[in-house]
Motif scaffolding. Structure first.
Motif, mmCIF file in Angstrom:
data_model
loop_
_atom_site.group_PDB
_atom_site.id
_atom_site.type_symbol
_atom_site.label_atom_id
_atom_site.label_comp_id
_atom_site.label_asym_id
_atom_site.label_seq_id
_atom_site.Cartn_x
_atom_site.Cartn_y
_atom_site.Cartn_z
ATOM 1 N N GLU A 1 0.831 -1.199 0.000
ATOM 2 C CA GLU A 1 0.000 0.000 0.000
ATOM 3 C C GLU A 1 0.869 1.254 0.000
ATOM 4 O O GLU A 1 1.810 1.360 0.799
ATOM 5 C CB GLU A 1 -0.929 -0.015 1.218
ATOM 6 N N GLY A 2 0.594 2.185 -0.878
ATOM 7 C CA GLY A 2 1.311 3.454 -0.908
ATOM 8 C C GLY A 2 2.618 3.421 -1.681
ATOM 9 O O GLY A 2 3.332 4.426 -1.732
ATOM 10 N N MET A 3 2.971 2.269 -2.272
ATOM 11 C CA MET A 3 4.230 2.168 -3.013
ATOM 12 C C MET A 3 4.136 2.946 -4.319
ATOM 13 O O MET A 3 3.294 2.655 -5.160
ATOM 14 C CB MET A 3 4.527 0.689 -3.293
ATOM 15 N N PRO A 4 5.012 3.970 -4.511
ATOM 16 C CA PRO A 4 4.938 4.741 -5.760
ATOM 17 C C PRO A 4 5.310 3.897 -6.988
ATOM 18 O O PRO A 4 6.118 2.973 -6.904
ATOM 19 C CB PRO A 4 5.957 5.864 -5.549
ATOM 20 N N VAL A 5 4.688 4.252 -8.106
ATOM 21 C CA VAL A 5 4.927 3.583 -9.384
ATOM 22 C C VAL A 5 6.023 4.342 -10.120
ATOM 23 O O VAL A 5 5.951 5.563 -10.232
ATOM 24 C CB VAL A 5 3.628 3.603 -10.228
ATOM 25 N N VAL A 6 7.045 3.631 -10.621
ATOM 26 C CA VAL A 6 8.072 4.296 -11.440
ATOM 27 C C VAL A 6 8.170 3.591 -12.792
ATOM 28 O O VAL A 6 7.829 2.420 -12.924
ATOM 29 C CB VAL A 6 9.471 4.292 -10.769
ATOM 30 N N THR A 7 8.651 4.347 -13.809
ATOM 31 C CA THR A 7 8.789 3.765 -15.143
ATOM 32 C C THR A 7 9.913 2.748 -15.148
ATOM 33 O O THR A 7 10.924 2.911 -14.453
ATOM 34 C CB THR A 7 9.127 4.853 -16.170
ATOM 35 N N LEU B 1 5.564 8.703 -11.564
ATOM 36 C CA LEU B 1 4.582 9.113 -12.569
ATOM 37 C C LEU B 1 3.423 9.846 -11.921
ATOM 38 O O LEU B 1 2.963 9.470 -10.841
ATOM 39 C CB LEU B 1 4.029 7.869 -13.281
ATOM 40 N N ARG B 2 2.937 10.870 -12.629
ATOM 41 C CA ARG B 2 1.693 11.522 -12.246
ATOM 42 C C ARG B 2 0.614 11.072 -13.223
ATOM 43 O O ARG B 2 0.906 10.744 -14.365
ATOM 44 C CB ARG B 2 1.850 13.049 -12.322
ATOM 45 N N LEU C 1 1.349 8.585 -8.726
ATOM 46 C CA LEU C 1 0.608 7.322 -8.761
ATOM 47 C C LEU C 1 1.233 6.330 -7.789
ATOM 48 O O LEU C 1 2.455 6.166 -7.757
ATOM 49 C CB LEU C 1 0.635 6.722 -10.168
ATOM 50 N N VAL C 2 0.376 5.684 -6.978
ATOM 51 C CA VAL C 2 0.860 4.676 -6.025
ATOM 52 C C VAL C 2 -0.088 3.475 -6.056
ATOM 53 O O VAL C 2 -1.209 3.577 -6.551
ATOM 54 C CB VAL C 2 0.896 5.223 -4.570
ATOM 55 N N ALA C 3 0.421 2.343 -5.520
ATOM 56 C CA ALA C 3 -0.454 1.186 -5.355
ATOM 57 C C ALA C 3 -1.350 1.442 -4.151
ATOM 58 O O ALA C 3 -0.880 1.907 -3.116
ATOM 59 C CB ALA C 3 0.381 -0.069 -5.153
#
Lengths: 369, 262
Positions: A216-222, A229-230, A351-353
């Motif tokens: 939970e709350g883990m940011p998404v990266v490319t 990412l936004r 963006l996060v999970a």
């Protein structure tokens, strides 16, 4: 060329060494073959070759064989010439093959043709000029003789006696013990298969297969550039291969790519009204959907996303998932839908999970049921 | 007024008048020249847009609608941008000759000016991705190795690791990139033609796009030292070639060896 017919000696007809019936009595050129273990075959009709009857044909065959050998010599000389004369950097256009190194081409061609000509000449020689006679080759019965059986049994008994296997009891028992323990290391290696559920033996394979780096709350990266990412970065119709932000740390700590292999996802964006179903309520963020990148069939990474059909196609076995319809399988061998990762944004707008994957990613396994 | 009338024949007056007249002409000229280019450009733009609209109505509107609003047979073109028009028309994909799974590449029916006019018309409807500038397309300083990494992550799944292209679902395919220009590659990433997803500058910045183009250009120039490249897909194609092709030759030789001489 001789024709060898094999058959059991039991069924071999007794016809002696004489000229078999049914052959041409005018066939004077026919050589006799009197080698060991071979009997002329009576029941195969013999037809003489042209080179057996016609001396001209025989001489022609002789010339053919010699010509092939001369051609081989020529090729070997050309090989040496090509090696010296052609620069390894010269290129030449050969139809079908395209633009290739001239020296390589000439070396391969001459050496290959030279060896081929020797072989072809030898075959031609054997076919046209060497003795031509049908023979029967006897094959001995497969069963050992009673004498051989008796000898083997006798050796076994003698070995048993001389080793003293019955006599030295302690040796016998320790050997049996050693043999009994031999499978233990092999079984211990498979201990993963029945790890206790309380985790006292480390994470069970089921747990390892069922969890990923997404929390939970883990940011998404490319993937590749590792940029956060936004939502506004991803246009409608867009596709991004992504990973959890801490993937490099995990990778360096674990010294392997397992975490990356499980956590790889793709982000796609469609118009919110195009989404027909999701695996959970509001698991998208304004039409941005996150799905696992790992095929549920045998685990190929897949990102062949068609942004008009919303189909995700696996290149390995053509399993097709409909990302507009909860990642369900629409074609192919995959038995399970593509797991969806619920996403949202954090207070900084990245963006996060929203939660970990709700089901194991990747191919099915035994305990998953 | 009397005093003025009395002095009008003074030689100074003539000089003064000349000065005023010159100022006036110069001023009007200056205003006219500064206004003219803007007006001229606007007129040229408008001409291009009008010409583009004419070409659009002739060649595109039957599927995309009289106002580019889209129909059952073609998507809306409002907001697709000039880059999309240039990619689709200059490669011959649009207008389509017949409905099908995918628009094939075919000879182009339009001149560069025609394509630019249609692009201008579509761009005038709503903002969208513009045709990339020469500066954006300059990949000379780009990192080929980095481009290779990004290509394998973002492109190779459909276009294959060596850019040879591949099959998609239901008759669609990802085309080979072996003859694509830098502009086509850039525009395709920017606009997502047909079923290709969009790789916007926000997720794949300009430098990354340039690196990918540099990698593809390197692949295009790469030679195949062994001759037939067999699609550059490695041992599978090579194995298939050996099994299907060369084994037939071996079988032929084996038959020749085994056949009885006459």
């Amino acid at each position: 060329m001789s024709e060898i017919t094999t058959r059991d000696s039991g069924s071999l007809p007794d016809h002696g060494h004489g000229a078999p019936e049914g052959t041409n009595p005018d066939d004077l050129a026919r050589p006799l073959y009197e080698g060991p273990g071979a009997l002329p075959a009576a029941d195969i009709p013999h037809r003489p070759r042209r080179s057996d009857i016609d001396p001209k044909a025989a001489r022609r065959a002789e010339r053919q064989v010699a010509a092939l050998f001369v051609l081989a010599m020529l090729m070997f000389i050309l090989f040496v010439v090509g090696y010296i004369a052609i620069s390894p950097f010269t290129e030449v256009y050969v139809p079908v093959f395209g633009l290739i190194g001239a020296q390589n081409f000439v070396l391969g061609l001459t050496l290959g043709l030279g060896i081929f000509c020797i072989g072809a000449g030898a075959i031609q020689w054997a076919k046209k000029l060497m003795p031509d006679v049908e023979v029967v080759q006897e094959r001995h019965p497969l069963r050992s003789t009673p004498h051989e059986d008796a000898e083997a049994l006798d050796q076994y008994e003698r070995g048993k006696e001389e080793s003293g296997f019955g006599q030295y009891r302690i040796i016998r028992r320790t050997l049996i013990g050693a043999m009994a323990l031999l499978p233990i290391p092999l079984i211990v290696l498979l201990r993963d298969l029945w790890s206790p559920k309380d985790g006292s033996f480390g994470p069970s394979p089921v747990e390892l297969l069922s969890t990923t780096a997404w929390v939970e709350g883990m940011p998404v990266v490319t993937d590749g550039t590792y940029v956060k990412l936004r939502p506004e970065d991803i246009p409608v119709g867009g596709l991004v291969s992504a990973l959890p932000e801490n993937i490099m740390e995990i990778q360096e700590a674990e010294h392997n790519l397992n975490a990356r292999g499980k956590a790889a996802i793709i982000l796609v964006r469609m118009e919110p009204d195009e989404i027909r179903a999701q695996q959970g309520d509001g698991w998208d963020y304004q039409g941005i959907l996150a799905y696992s990148k790992i095929c549920t069939h045998v685990g190929c990474p897949i990102a062949l996303y068609e942004h008009r059909t919303h189909h995700l196609l696996c290149p390995c076995h053509q399993s097709t998932f409909d990302l507009a319809d909860a990642g369900n399988v629409v074609f192919g061998p995959a038995a399970r839908r593509m797991p969806q990762l619920p996403i949202g944004v954090n207070e900084e707008g990245f963006l996060v999970a929203k939660a970990p994957f709700a089901e194991p990613v990747g191919p099915s396994f035994w305990e998953r049921g | 007024m009397k005093a003025l009338a009395a002095r009008r024949r003074n030689p100074i007056v003539a000089t003064l008048l000349l000065f005023v007249a010159l100022l006036g002409v110069g001023g009007v000229y200056a205003v006219a020249t500064s206004a003219a280019p803007a007006e001229a450009v606007a007129t040229a733009d408008q001409t291009a847009i009008d010409e583009g609209k004419r070409l659009y109505l002739e060649g595109c509107s039957s599927c995309h609608g009289l106002n580019a609003q889209g129909t059952a047979t073609g998507p809306t073109l409002i907001g697709v941008g000039a880059a999309s028009v240039h990619f689709q028309v200059s490669t011959g994909r649009m207008p389509m000759a017949a409905p099908g799974a995918q628009a094939p590449v075919k000879p182009v029916d339009y001149s560069e000016a025609d394509v630019a006019a249609m692009a201008a018309y579509i761009a005038s409807l709503a903002p969208g991705p513009a045709i990339p500038t020469a500066e954006q397309l300059d990949y000379t300083d780009a990192d080929i190795a980095e481009g290779g990494v990004l290509f394998r992550i973002n492109c190779a799944q459909c276009h294959q690791a060596a850019g040879g292209g591949g099959a998609l679902t239901q008759g669609k395919h990802a085309p080979s990139l072996m003859s694509s220009s830098a502009q086509e590659i850039y525009e395709a990433m920017l606009t997502g033609p047909q079923n290709m997803p969009v790789f916007a500058d926000t997720t794949l910045p300009v430098e990354d796009k340039q690196a990918i183009i540099a990698y593809i250009k390197d692949l295009q120039e790469a030679e195949s030292p062994g001759g037939i490249a067999l699609g550059r897909i490695g041992p599978v194609a090579e194995g298939l070639f050996l099994w299907a092709g060369v084994i037939a030759v071996f079988i032929g030789i084996a038959v020749w060896i085994g056949i009885k001489a006459r």
